[in-house]
Design a protein around this motif. Structure first.
Motif, short mmCIF file in Angstrom:
data_model
loop_
_atom_site.label_atom_id
_atom_site.label_comp_id
_atom_site.label_asym_id
_atom_site.label_seq_id
_atom_site.Cartn_x
_atom_site.Cartn_y
_atom_site.Cartn_z
N VAL A 75 31.93 4.17 6.80
CA VAL A 75 33.47 4.73 7.20
C VAL A 75 34.39 3.44 7.84
O VAL A 75 33.72 2.86 8.95
CB VAL A 75 33.40 5.82 8.35
N ARG A 134 45.83 15.20 0.64
CA ARG A 134 46.88 16.38 0.78
C ARG A 134 47.77 16.34 -0.40
O ARG A 134 48.35 15.58 -0.96
CB ARG A 134 47.82 16.25 1.77
N ASP A 194 34.34 22.37 7.28
CA ASP A 194 34.39 22.20 8.75
C ASP A 194 34.89 23.56 9.38
O ASP A 194 35.80 23.77 9.53
CB ASP A 194 35.57 21.28 9.06
N LEU A 213 39.06 5.31 10.24
CA LEU A 213 39.45 6.54 9.99
C LEU A 213 40.80 6.73 9.40
O LEU A 213 41.70 6.20 9.82
CB LEU A 213 39.23 7.52 11.05
N THR A 214 40.69 7.87 8.54
CA THR A 214 42.24 7.97 7.95
C THR A 214 43.18 8.81 9.08
O THR A 214 44.42 8.92 8.74
CB THR A 214 42.06 9.00 6.74
N PRO A 264 38.77 10.66 1.99
CA PRO A 264 39.47 11.67 2.64
C PRO A 264 40.88 11.49 3.06
O PRO A 264 41.38 10.54 2.62
CB PRO A 264 38.60 12.00 3.96
O1 OMP Z 1 33.77 10.42 6.94
C1 OMP Z 1 34.57 11.30 6.53
O2 OMP Z 1 34.45 12.15 5.71
C2 OMP Z 1 35.86 11.18 7.16
C3 OMP Z 1 36.24 9.84 7.19
C4 OMP Z 1 37.85 9.57 7.55
O3 OMP Z 1 38.23 8.42 7.66
N1 OMP Z 1 38.54 10.62 7.57
C5 OMP Z 1 38.41 11.86 7.37
O4 OMP Z 1 39.14 12.85 7.48
N2 OMP Z 1 36.86 12.21 7.17
C6 OMP Z 1 36.39 13.59 6.86
O5 OMP Z 1 37.03 14.23 5.85
C7 OMP Z 1 37.38 15.64 6.26
C8 OMP Z 1 38.85 15.72 5.97
O6 OMP Z 1 39.43 16.98 6.39
P1 OMP Z 1 40.77 17.52 6.02
O7 OMP Z 1 41.52 16.77 6.97
O8 OMP Z 1 40.69 19.01 6.59
O9 OMP Z 1 40.99 17.52 4.54
C9 OMP Z 1 37.00 16.02 7.60
O10 OMP Z 1 35.68 16.38 7.72
C10 OMP Z 1 36.95 14.38 8.33
O11 OMP Z 1 35.68 14.41 9.28
#
Ligand code: OMP
Length: 236
Positions: free
Chosen positions: A121, A186, A21, A124-125, A183
């Motif tokens: 998906v 951490r 990203d 979302l997290t 995703p």
């Molecule tokens: O589909 C995804 O990849 C995704 C789904 C979700 O529920 N949560 C989520 O964080 N992601 C993606 O996973 C990556 C997590 O990035 P970080 O939070 O920087 O580790 C990002 O590119 C989000 O777009």
């Protein structure tokens, strides 16, 4: 651009997906070179895809990397079907759609017999229960994730994106052969940012997931390669 290593099947690099990203293709390519052989699987999302990243998908694939194109498609069935068909020609390993039954059925039609694995998906997290309530969902998040995972399996989807916290219920909904990709990962003590349903790399592996997706803990680290290697060590 450097070439990808070819890890053995048991190598944790097969299970770590680094989210690229970054603001530009140039910065993304520099990041791939800095990470070197510590990663073999990259995810390209909105930010890069909408700024020249589709050409990068092809360069990464040519260099031997696996690529996950994360556009989280969701539209009327006809549009999703056509969009998945077009994306299938890019040679990616994974692509994402939102886990709505009509959308998932359309994506499976668009994929045809030998396209990429489609990941659905679920929730979302970055959502906790208050976010799901605000969006109008009546179910507890755990139940909504399980419902969508069951619907994804019925639609013929290849894998689920959820928090590793939901891995057990998702696994029982989808069986052993579909993938769980998580995703919201951490390392202990890292800044969680906007993520709300978070687990460590080790806890995700223990929960039985297939792949973790990690972005900022690697790409915003002062030493991205060292950060990726530390996560791989934690994954075992
Ligand atoms: O589909 C995804 O990849 C995704 C789904 C979700 O529920 N949560 C989520 O964080 N992601 C993606 O996973 C990556 C997590 O990035 P970080 O939070 O920087 O580790 C990002 O590119 C989000 O777009």
């Amino acid at each position: 651009m450097s070439h990808a290593a070819s890890p053995a099947a048991s190598d944790p690099r097969n299970r770590l997906i680094v989210a690229l990203d970054l603001p530009s293709v140039h910065e993304a390519e520099a990041m791939v070179d800095r990470i070197g052989d510590a990663a073999t699987f990259y995810k390209i999302g909105y930010r890069l895809a909408y700024s020249g990243g589709l050409a990068l998908v092809q360069r990464l694939s040519k260099a031997g990397f696996k690529v996950f194109i994360d556009l989280k498609l969701h539209d009327i069935g006809n549009t999703v079907e056509d969009g998945v068909r077009a994306l299938s020609d890019l040679g990616v390993t994974f692509l994402t759609v939102h886990a709505y039954p009509q959308t998932m059925r359309a994506a499976v039609r668009g994929r045809g017999g030998d396209g990429p694995t489609i990941l659905a998906v679920t929730v979302l997290t970055s959502y906790d229960q208050a976010d799901a309530d605000e969006a109008g969902y009546a179910l507890p998040i755990a139940d909504l994730v399980a419902l969508r995972a069951r619907q994804a399996a019925e639609a013929g989807i290849g894998g689920i994106v959820c928090s590793a916290a939901e891995a057990a219920s998702v696994r029982s909904a989808i069986g052993p052969s579909r993938l769980i990709v998580t995703p919201g990962i951490r390392p202990a003590g890292d800044d969680v940012g906007d993520q709300k349903r978070v687990l460590t790399p080790a806890a995700a592996m223990e929960a039985g997931i297939d792949h973790i997706v990690v972005g900022r803990p690697i790409t915003q680290s002062a030493d991205p390669r060292a950060a990726a290697l530390a996560i791989l060590a934690e994954m075992g």
